[in-house]
Scaffold this motif. Structure first.
Motif, short mmCIF file in Angstrom:
data_model
loop_
_atom_site.label_atom_id
_atom_site.label_comp_id
_atom_site.label_asym_id
_atom_site.label_seq_id
_atom_site.Cartn_x
_atom_site.Cartn_y
_atom_site.Cartn_z
N LYS A 214 17.08 53.28 -28.12
CA LYS A 214 17.72 52.23 -28.90
C LYS A 214 17.52 50.83 -28.32
CE LYS A 214 19.35 55.33 -31.72
NZ LYS A 214 18.72 55.50 -33.05
N LYS A 215 17.67 50.67 -27.03
CA LYS A 215 17.52 49.33 -26.44
C LYS A 215 16.10 48.82 -26.61
CE LYS A 215 21.23 49.59 -22.98
NZ LYS A 215 21.55 49.54 -21.53
N ARG A 216 15.14 49.68 -26.36
CA ARG A 216 13.73 49.31 -26.51
C ARG A 216 13.42 48.95 -27.95
NH1 ARG A 216 8.70 53.47 -25.90
NH2 ARG A 216 7.01 51.97 -26.31
N LEU A 217 13.95 49.74 -28.88
CA LEU A 217 13.73 49.50 -30.30
C LEU A 217 14.32 48.15 -30.72
CD1 LEU A 217 12.92 50.23 -33.19
CD2 LEU A 217 15.04 51.57 -33.37
N ARG A 218 15.56 47.91 -30.33
CA ARG A 218 16.22 46.67 -30.73
C ARG A 218 15.49 45.45 -30.18
NH1 ARG A 218 22.54 46.40 -31.79
NH2 ARG A 218 22.70 48.08 -33.29
N LYS A 219 15.05 45.53 -28.95
CA LYS A 219 14.31 44.42 -28.34
C LYS A 219 13.03 44.14 -29.12
CE LYS A 219 12.23 42.88 -23.98
NZ LYS A 219 11.94 43.24 -22.56
N ALA A 220 12.30 45.19 -29.46
CA ALA A 220 11.05 45.02 -30.20
C ALA A 220 11.29 44.49 -31.61
CB ALA A 220 10.31 46.36 -30.26
N LEU A 221 12.36 44.96 -32.26
CA LEU A 221 12.69 44.48 -33.61
C LEU A 221 12.97 42.98 -33.60
CD1 LEU A 221 15.00 47.35 -34.93
CD2 LEU A 221 12.72 46.76 -35.80
N VAL A 222 13.69 42.51 -32.59
CA VAL A 222 14.01 41.08 -32.50
C VAL A 222 12.74 40.27 -32.22
CG1 VAL A 222 15.22 39.32 -31.17
CG2 VAL A 222 16.40 41.43 -31.81
N ILE A 223 11.93 40.72 -31.28
CA ILE A 223 10.71 39.98 -30.91
C ILE A 223 9.76 39.87 -32.10
CG2 ILE A 223 8.60 40.07 -29.52
CD1 ILE A 223 10.30 41.29 -27.26
N GLU A 224 9.44 41.00 -32.72
CA GLU A 224 8.49 40.98 -33.83
C GLU A 224 9.11 40.40 -35.10
OE1 GLU A 224 5.34 41.45 -33.47
OE2 GLU A 224 5.59 42.05 -31.37
N GLY A 225 10.42 40.60 -35.26
CA GLY A 225 11.11 40.02 -36.40
C GLY A 225 11.08 38.50 -36.36
N LYS A 226 11.31 37.92 -35.18
CA LYS A 226 11.28 36.47 -35.04
C LYS A 226 9.88 35.93 -35.31
CE LYS A 226 15.23 35.68 -31.97
NZ LYS A 226 15.67 35.21 -30.63
N LYS A 227 8.86 36.65 -34.86
CA LYS A 227 7.48 36.23 -35.13
C LYS A 227 7.20 36.27 -36.63
CE LYS A 227 5.48 37.82 -30.74
NZ LYS A 227 4.56 38.83 -30.13
N ALA A 228 7.71 37.31 -37.30
CA ALA A 228 7.51 37.44 -38.74
C ALA A 228 8.10 36.26 -39.49
CB ALA A 228 8.11 38.75 -39.24
N VAL A 229 9.30 35.84 -39.06
CA VAL A 229 9.99 34.74 -39.73
C VAL A 229 9.41 33.38 -39.34
CG1 VAL A 229 12.21 33.55 -39.98
CG2 VAL A 229 12.13 36.06 -39.97
N GLN A 230 9.22 33.17 -38.04
CA GLN A 230 8.82 31.84 -37.55
C GLN A 230 7.32 31.58 -37.69
OE1 GLN A 230 10.34 31.78 -33.53
NE2 GLN A 230 12.47 31.95 -34.20
N GLU A 231 6.50 32.61 -37.45
CA GLU A 231 5.05 32.42 -37.49
C GLU A 231 4.43 32.79 -38.84
OE1 GLU A 231 3.18 34.42 -34.20
OE2 GLU A 231 4.70 33.72 -32.77
N ASP A 232 4.95 33.85 -39.46
CA ASP A 232 4.38 34.32 -40.73
C ASP A 232 5.13 33.78 -41.94
OD1 ASP A 232 2.81 35.84 -39.00
OD2 ASP A 232 4.11 37.60 -39.16
N HIS A 233 6.28 33.16 -41.68
CA HIS A 233 7.11 32.56 -42.73
C HIS A 233 7.65 33.59 -43.72
CE1 HIS A 233 5.76 28.76 -41.08
NE2 HIS A 233 4.50 29.11 -41.28
N ALA A 234 7.99 34.75 -43.20
CA ALA A 234 8.60 35.79 -44.04
C ALA A 234 10.01 35.37 -44.43
CB ALA A 234 8.64 37.12 -43.29
#
Length: 221
Positions: free
Chosen positions: A156-176
């Motif tokens: 769970k901790k590893r999953l949540r960390k990865a979701l936040v990291i890639e999620g932020k990239k999706a929003v900030q870099e990919d403009h999702a």
């Protein structure tokens, strides 16, 4: 509304991961709806590739056919890749919904740019294939693998960390404008992740549950 009996089918052999996902569906229960769960006797222990999907179909169709015979009102294929969905609809008259299909239908309604957070690089092709199939490819800005295999999603901790990291990239870099969890093994993480990212996050398990209820109550397919 009379009691609706819904069968949720995990298209993999029963394991700790299927039990975790089944628990996430149980939190979605509403009055007048009965949920039951089944998994495969034979087939893959996880689904990440098209070959995994194909190996799940034979026993998946057996479970779905038996589900119709047992009188379930609706059936959910609990996988973002929707394995065996078309074959199932040809086999039974009972409404069948795929978790990935339900997620893409929500994107169609929203008509907003979206990114899918998937498990590993090998899964990216399947996501893009289904985005084309469900006519939402024009809204897809990225598919971001977390680098976590399906059988590791219980970390769970590893999953949540990865979701936040890639999620932020999706929003900030990919403009999702919307983020989609690209595996039902990630179910239960949409609400807190949405607060972290500041955009809606679609949970495929919740999307499938809501869609099958809609199909049954509005008598559409």
């Amino acid at each position: 509304m009379s009691l609706l009996k819904i069968l949720v089918v995990d298209p993999i052999v029963k394991s700790e991961s299927t039990e975790d996902v089944d628990k996430s569906y149980s939190t979605l229960k509403v009055e007048g709806v009965y949920l039951d769960f089944e998994s495969l006797r034979q087939g893959p222990y996880f689904i990440e590739t098209e070959d995994n999907e194909k190996s799940a179909v034979p026993d998946l169709l057996r479970v779905i056919k038996e589900g119709e015979e047992k009188g379930y009102d609706g059936i959910v294929i609990n996988c973002f890749g929707n394995p065996g969905l078309e074959e199932a609809r040809k086999l039974v008259k009972t409404p069948v919904i795929g978790a990935g299909e339900a997620s893409f239908l929500k994107i169609k309604e929203l008509e907003k740019r979206f990114s899918v957070l998937t498990t590993v690089e090998e899964a990216v092709r399947r996501v893009k294939r289904n985005a084309r199939k469900y006519d939402v490819e024009r809204f897809l800005v990225s598919v971001r693998p977390l680098g976590i295999h399906v059988l590791e999603l219980n970390q769970k901790k590893r999953l949540r960390k990865a979701l936040v990291i890639e999620g932020k990239k999706a929003v900030q870099e990919d403009h999702a404008e919307v983020v989609v969890l690209g595996c039902t093994g990630m179910a239960g993480n949409a609400e807190w992740l949405s607060k972290k990212l500041g955009v809606p996050v679609i949970d495929p398990a919740k999307a499938a549950f809501e869609t099958i209820i809609k199909v049954l109550t509005q008598n559409i397919r």
